[in-house]
Design a protein around this motif. Structure first.
Motif, PDB file in Angstrom:
ATOM      1  N   LYS A 135       3.626   3.308   9.731  1.00 27.37           N
ATOM      2  CA  LYS A 135       2.241   2.912   9.965  1.00 27.37           C
ATOM      3  C   LYS A 135       1.460   3.098   8.683  1.00 27.37           C
ATOM      4  N   CYS A 136       0.587   2.164   8.401  1.00 32.87           N
ATOM      5  CA  CYS A 136      -0.291   2.292   7.240  1.00 32.87           C
ATOM      6  C   CYS A 136      -1.223   3.471   7.493  1.00 32.87           C
ATOM      7  N   LYS A 137      -1.374   4.312   6.475  1.00 34.06           N
ATOM      8  CA  LYS A 137      -2.208   5.509   6.656  1.00 34.06           C
ATOM      9  C   LYS A 137      -3.689   5.173   6.711  1.00 34.06           C
ATOM     10  N   ASN A 138      -4.051   3.995   6.263  1.00 32.49           N
ATOM     11  CA  ASN A 138      -5.450   3.590   6.241  1.00 32.49           C
ATOM     12  C   ASN A 138      -5.852   2.776   7.476  1.00 32.49           C
ATOM     13  N   CYS A 139      -5.093   1.707   7.778  1.00 34.38           N
ATOM     14  CA  CYS A 139      -5.495   0.804   8.869  1.00 34.38           C
ATOM     15  C   CYS A 139      -4.551   0.849  10.075  1.00 34.38           C
ATOM     16  N   LYS A 140      -3.524   1.677  10.031  1.00 28.08           N
ATOM     17  CA  LYS A 140      -2.569   1.857  11.141  1.00 28.08           C
ATOM     18  C   LYS A 140      -1.729   0.611  11.433  1.00 28.08           C
ATOM     19  N   HIS A 149       2.703  -0.745  -0.393  1.00 37.13           N
ATOM     20  CA  HIS A 149       1.460  -1.519  -0.468  1.00 37.13           C
ATOM     21  C   HIS A 149       1.224  -2.187   0.883  1.00 37.13           C
ATOM     22  N   CYS A 150       0.058  -1.938   1.456  1.00 37.59           N
ATOM     23  CA  CYS A 150      -0.268  -2.556   2.749  1.00 37.59           C
ATOM     24  C   CYS A 150      -0.925  -3.913   2.494  1.00 37.59           C
ATOM     25  N   PRO A 151      -0.321  -5.007   2.979  1.00 37.77           N
ATOM     26  CA  PRO A 151      -0.907  -6.330   2.746  1.00 37.77           C
ATOM     27  C   PRO A 151      -2.183  -6.583   3.558  1.00 37.77           C
ATOM     28  N   LYS A 152      -2.397  -5.756   4.585  1.00 37.90           N
ATOM     29  CA  LYS A 152      -3.561  -5.977   5.450  1.00 37.90           C
ATOM     30  C   LYS A 152      -4.837  -5.394   4.837  1.00 37.90           C
ATOM     31  N   CYS A 153      -4.756  -4.133   4.378  1.00 35.34           N
ATOM     32  CA  CYS A 153      -5.954  -3.489   3.835  1.00 35.34           C
ATOM     33  C   CYS A 153      -5.867  -3.263   2.323  1.00 35.34           C
ATOM     34  N   GLN A 154      -4.792  -3.718   1.706  1.00 35.03           N
ATOM     35  CA  GLN A 154      -4.592  -3.657   0.253  1.00 35.03           C
ATOM     36  C   GLN A 154      -4.539  -2.238  -0.308  1.00 35.03           C
ATOM     37  N   CYS A 155      -4.212  -1.247   0.498  1.00 37.54           N
ATOM     38  CA  CYS A 155      -4.151   0.117  -0.032  1.00 37.54           C
ATOM     39  C   CYS A 155      -2.699   0.483  -0.368  1.00 37.54           C
ATOM     40  N   ASN A 156      -2.545   1.438  -1.245  1.00 35.78           N
ATOM     41  CA  ASN A 156      -1.219   1.936  -1.609  1.00 35.78           C
ATOM     42  C   ASN A 156      -1.103   3.382  -1.154  1.00 35.78           C
TER      43      ASN A 156
END
Ligand SMILES: [Zn+2]
Length: 135
Positions: free
Chosen positions: A102-107, A122-129
Motif C-alpha cells: 500500500k502506498c504510505k501516502n494515498c493507500k 514511486h506511486c503513480p497515483k500521488c507521485q510520492c516516493n
C-alpha cells in the motif's frame, strides 16, 4: 398452451418479474435446499421458505421502482465482489514474482517485483516516493 402463455403474460403485465437479484436469491435458495437435504433442520426449512416467499413476492410485486432500486443495489454489490475476487485471483497468480504493497501516502495498491532488499517505490497515483523492504 398458447392461451396459457397469453394469460400468464397478461398476469405479469406491470409486475417486476424475475431479475438478477431474483437469480441470486434462487442460488441462495438452492444452497439452502441442498444443505437441508443433509442436515434436516427446521431453521433451514424456515430459511428456505422465507427465501422462496421473497422470490415470489419480488417477481409478483407491482412496485417496480422499488424492486428496480433493490436490483441496482444488488448489481452494485455484485460488481464490487467480482472485482475483489478478480484482484485476489491476480494476486494469487503472481504471488511468486510480485508483492502487493500500500502506498504510505494515498493507500493505493501497488504491485512491485519481488526482489529481496530495500527499494524506493514511486506511486503513480500521488507521485510520492517511499522506501520498502522486501524479504
Ligand atoms: Zn500514493
Amino acid at each position: 398452451m398458447n392461451r396459457f402463455f397469453l394469460r400468464l403474460q397478461q398476469f405479469m403485465h406491470g409486475r417486476n418479474g424475475l431479475d438478477k437479484f431474483c437469480g441470486f436469491l434462487f442460488i441462495i435458495y438452492t444452497i439452502i435446499v441442498v444443505l437441508n437435504f443433509f442436515f434436516h433442520s427446521i431453521y433451514l426449512l424456515a430459511a428456505e421458505l422465507l427465501v422462496a416467499v421473497y422470490i415470489v413476492f419480488r417477481a409478483l410485486s407491482r412496485n417496480i421502482f422499488k424492486r428496480s432500486k433493490e436490483n441496482q443495489a444488488y448489481i452494485k454489490v455484485e460488481r464490487k465482489v467480482k472485482a475483489f475476487l478478480l484482484r485476489q485471483k491476480g494476486r494469487l497468480r503472481d504471488i511468486k514474482t510480485h508483492r502487493y504493497i500500500k502506498c504510505k501516502n494515498c493507500k493505493a495498491q501497488l504491485r512491485v517485483k519481488r526482489i529481496k532488499g530495500e527499494h524506493t517505490v514511486h506511486c503513480p497515483k500521488c507521485q510520492c516516493n517511499f522506501k520498502v523492504k522486501i524479504h
